[in-house]
Design a protein around this motif. Structure first.
Motif, PDB file in Angstrom:
ATOM      1  N   ALA A   6      97.084  22.976  37.160  1.00  0.00           N
ATOM      2  CA  ALA A   6      96.885  21.997  36.090  1.00  0.00           C
ATOM      3  C   ALA A   6      96.585  22.674  34.758  1.00  0.00           C
ATOM      4  O   ALA A   6      97.095  22.252  33.711  1.00  0.00           O
ATOM      5  N   GLU A   7      95.772  23.748  34.773  1.00  0.00           N
ATOM      6  CA  GLU A   7      95.416  24.391  33.500  1.00  0.00           C
ATOM      7  C   GLU A   7      96.617  25.078  32.852  1.00  0.00           C
ATOM      8  O   GLU A   7      96.633  25.299  31.655  1.00  0.00           O
ATOM      9  N   ILE A   8      97.652  25.383  33.639  1.00  0.00           N
ATOM     10  CA  ILE A   8      98.865  25.989  33.086  1.00  0.00           C
ATOM     11  C   ILE A   8      99.857  24.900  32.673  1.00  0.00           C
ATOM     12  O   ILE A   8     100.394  24.925  31.562  1.00  0.00           O
ATOM     13  N   SER A   9     100.091  23.949  33.552  1.00  0.00           N
ATOM     14  CA  SER A   9     101.108  22.929  33.263  1.00  0.00           C
ATOM     15  C   SER A   9     100.734  22.062  32.061  1.00  0.00           C
ATOM     16  O   SER A   9     101.617  21.665  31.295  1.00  0.00           O
ATOM     17  N   ASP A  10      99.440  21.793  31.864  1.00  0.00           N
ATOM     18  CA  ASP A  10      99.028  20.980  30.720  1.00  0.00           C
ATOM     19  C   ASP A  10      99.390  21.668  29.409  1.00  0.00           C
ATOM     20  O   ASP A  10      99.825  21.021  28.451  1.00  0.00           O
ATOM     21  N   GLY A  11      99.207  22.981  29.351  1.00  0.00           N
ATOM     22  CA  GLY A  11      99.519  23.708  28.128  1.00  0.00           C
ATOM     23  C   GLY A  11     101.007  23.851  27.884  1.00  0.00           C
ATOM     24  O   GLY A  11     101.436  24.023  26.744  1.00  0.00           O
ATOM     25  N   ILE A  12     101.807  23.786  28.932  1.00  0.00           N
ATOM     26  CA  ILE A  12     103.255  23.956  28.785  1.00  0.00           C
ATOM     27  C   ILE A  12     103.933  22.637  28.432  1.00  0.00           C
ATOM     28  O   ILE A  12     104.892  22.603  27.666  1.00  0.00           O
ATOM     29  N   GLN A  13     103.446  21.548  28.949  1.00  0.00           N
ATOM     30  CA  GLN A  13     104.065  20.243  28.692  1.00  0.00           C
ATOM     31  C   GLN A  13     104.043  19.894  27.211  1.00  0.00           C
ATOM     32  O   GLN A  13     104.952  19.235  26.716  1.00  0.00           O
ATOM     33  N   MET A  14     103.053  20.360  26.482  1.00  0.00           N
ATOM     34  CA  MET A  14     102.982  20.007  25.064  1.00  0.00           C
ATOM     35  C   MET A  14     104.097  20.675  24.254  1.00  0.00           C
ATOM     36  O   MET A  14     104.455  20.213  23.185  1.00  0.00           O
ATOM     37  N   PHE A  15     104.693  21.777  24.778  1.00  0.00           N
ATOM     38  CA  PHE A  15     105.805  22.433  24.093  1.00  0.00           C
ATOM     39  C   PHE A  15     107.155  21.788  24.433  1.00  0.00           C
ATOM     40  O   PHE A  15     108.160  22.083  23.790  1.00  0.00           O
ATOM     41  N   LYS A  16     107.184  20.963  25.453  1.00  0.00           N
ATOM     42  CA  LYS A  16     108.394  20.250  25.897  1.00  0.00           C
ATOM     43  C   LYS A  16     109.576  21.213  26.043  1.00  0.00           C
ATOM     44  O   LYS A  16     110.557  21.135  25.303  1.00  0.00           O
ATOM     45  N   PRO A  17     109.483  22.138  27.013  1.00  0.00           N
ATOM     46  CA  PRO A  17     110.576  23.097  27.186  1.00  0.00           C
ATOM     47  C   PRO A  17     111.867  22.407  27.629  1.00  0.00           C
ATOM     48  O   PRO A  17     111.842  21.419  28.361  1.00  0.00           O
ATOM     49  N   ASN A  18     113.015  22.932  27.137  1.00  0.00           N
ATOM     50  CA  ASN A  18     114.323  22.318  27.423  1.00  0.00           C
ATOM     51  C   ASN A  18     115.027  22.956  28.616  1.00  0.00           C
ATOM     52  O   ASN A  18     115.955  22.366  29.160  1.00  0.00           O
ATOM     53  N   SER A  19     114.612  24.149  29.009  1.00  0.00           N
ATOM     54  CA  SER A  19     115.305  24.824  30.107  1.00  0.00           C
ATOM     55  C   SER A  19     114.284  25.450  31.055  1.00  0.00           C
ATOM     56  O   SER A  19     113.108  25.594  30.734  1.00  0.00           O
ATOM     57  N   LEU A  20     114.800  25.840  32.222  1.00  0.00           N
ATOM     58  CA  LEU A  20     113.937  26.496  33.207  1.00  0.00           C
ATOM     59  C   LEU A  20     113.462  27.845  32.683  1.00  0.00           C
ATOM     60  O   LEU A  20     112.303  28.216  32.859  1.00  0.00           O
ATOM     61  N   LYS A  21     114.354  28.572  32.003  1.00  0.00           N
ATOM     62  CA  LYS A  21     114.005  29.884  31.457  1.00  0.00           C
ATOM     63  C   LYS A  21     112.872  29.760  30.443  1.00  0.00           C
ATOM     64  O   LYS A  21     111.925  30.547  30.435  1.00  0.00           O
ATOM     65  N   GLU A  22     112.943  28.781  29.587  1.00  0.00           N
ATOM     66  CA  GLU A  22     111.896  28.555  28.582  1.00  0.00           C
ATOM     67  C   GLU A  22     110.577  28.171  29.260  1.00  0.00           C
ATOM     68  O   GLU A  22     109.508  28.626  28.862  1.00  0.00           O
ATOM     69  N   THR A  23     110.669  27.372  30.308  1.00  0.00           N
ATOM     70  CA  THR A  23     109.475  26.975  31.053  1.00  0.00           C
ATOM     71  C   THR A  23     108.827  28.186  31.715  1.00  0.00           C
ATOM     72  O   THR A  23     107.596  28.348  31.672  1.00  0.00           O
ATOM     73  N   ILE A  24     109.648  29.063  32.288  1.00  0.00           N
ATOM     74  CA  ILE A  24     109.109  30.264  32.939  1.00  0.00           C
ATOM     75  C   ILE A  24     108.434  31.175  31.915  1.00  0.00           C
ATOM     76  O   ILE A  24     107.345  31.697  32.158  1.00  0.00           O
TER      77      ILE A  24
END
Length: 80
Positions: A6-24
């Protein structure tokens, strides 16, 4: 992102990544950031205290019963 902590996914969702590579990439950066923060938050590991020698009861060199207390006048005479 469902398998992330949760502490990682919450910080990533705010950037709204468009691809799997960007999410990684964002996940790795956030994980490194959290690791650096934990270095400063966590206390250093506890070490076992050094074993100090235990004080032993030592008999006084001169027994207290043999010490003679002098009056002021007797001390002055001995000094003279």
């Amino acid at each position: 992102m469902g398998g992330l902590k949760a502490e990682i996914s919450d910080g990533i969702q705010m950037f709204k990544p468009n691809s799997l590579k960007e999410t990684i990439n964002l996940t790795r950066m956030r994980n490194e950031q959290l690791a650096r923060q934990w270095q400063f938050i966590r206390p250093p590991p506890m070490r076992a205290p050094l074993a100090l020698p235990q004080p032993t009861c030592v008999a006084p060199a001169t027994p207290v019963a043999l010490v003679k207390h002098l009056s002021w006048e007797e001390m002055q005479r001995k000094r003279a």
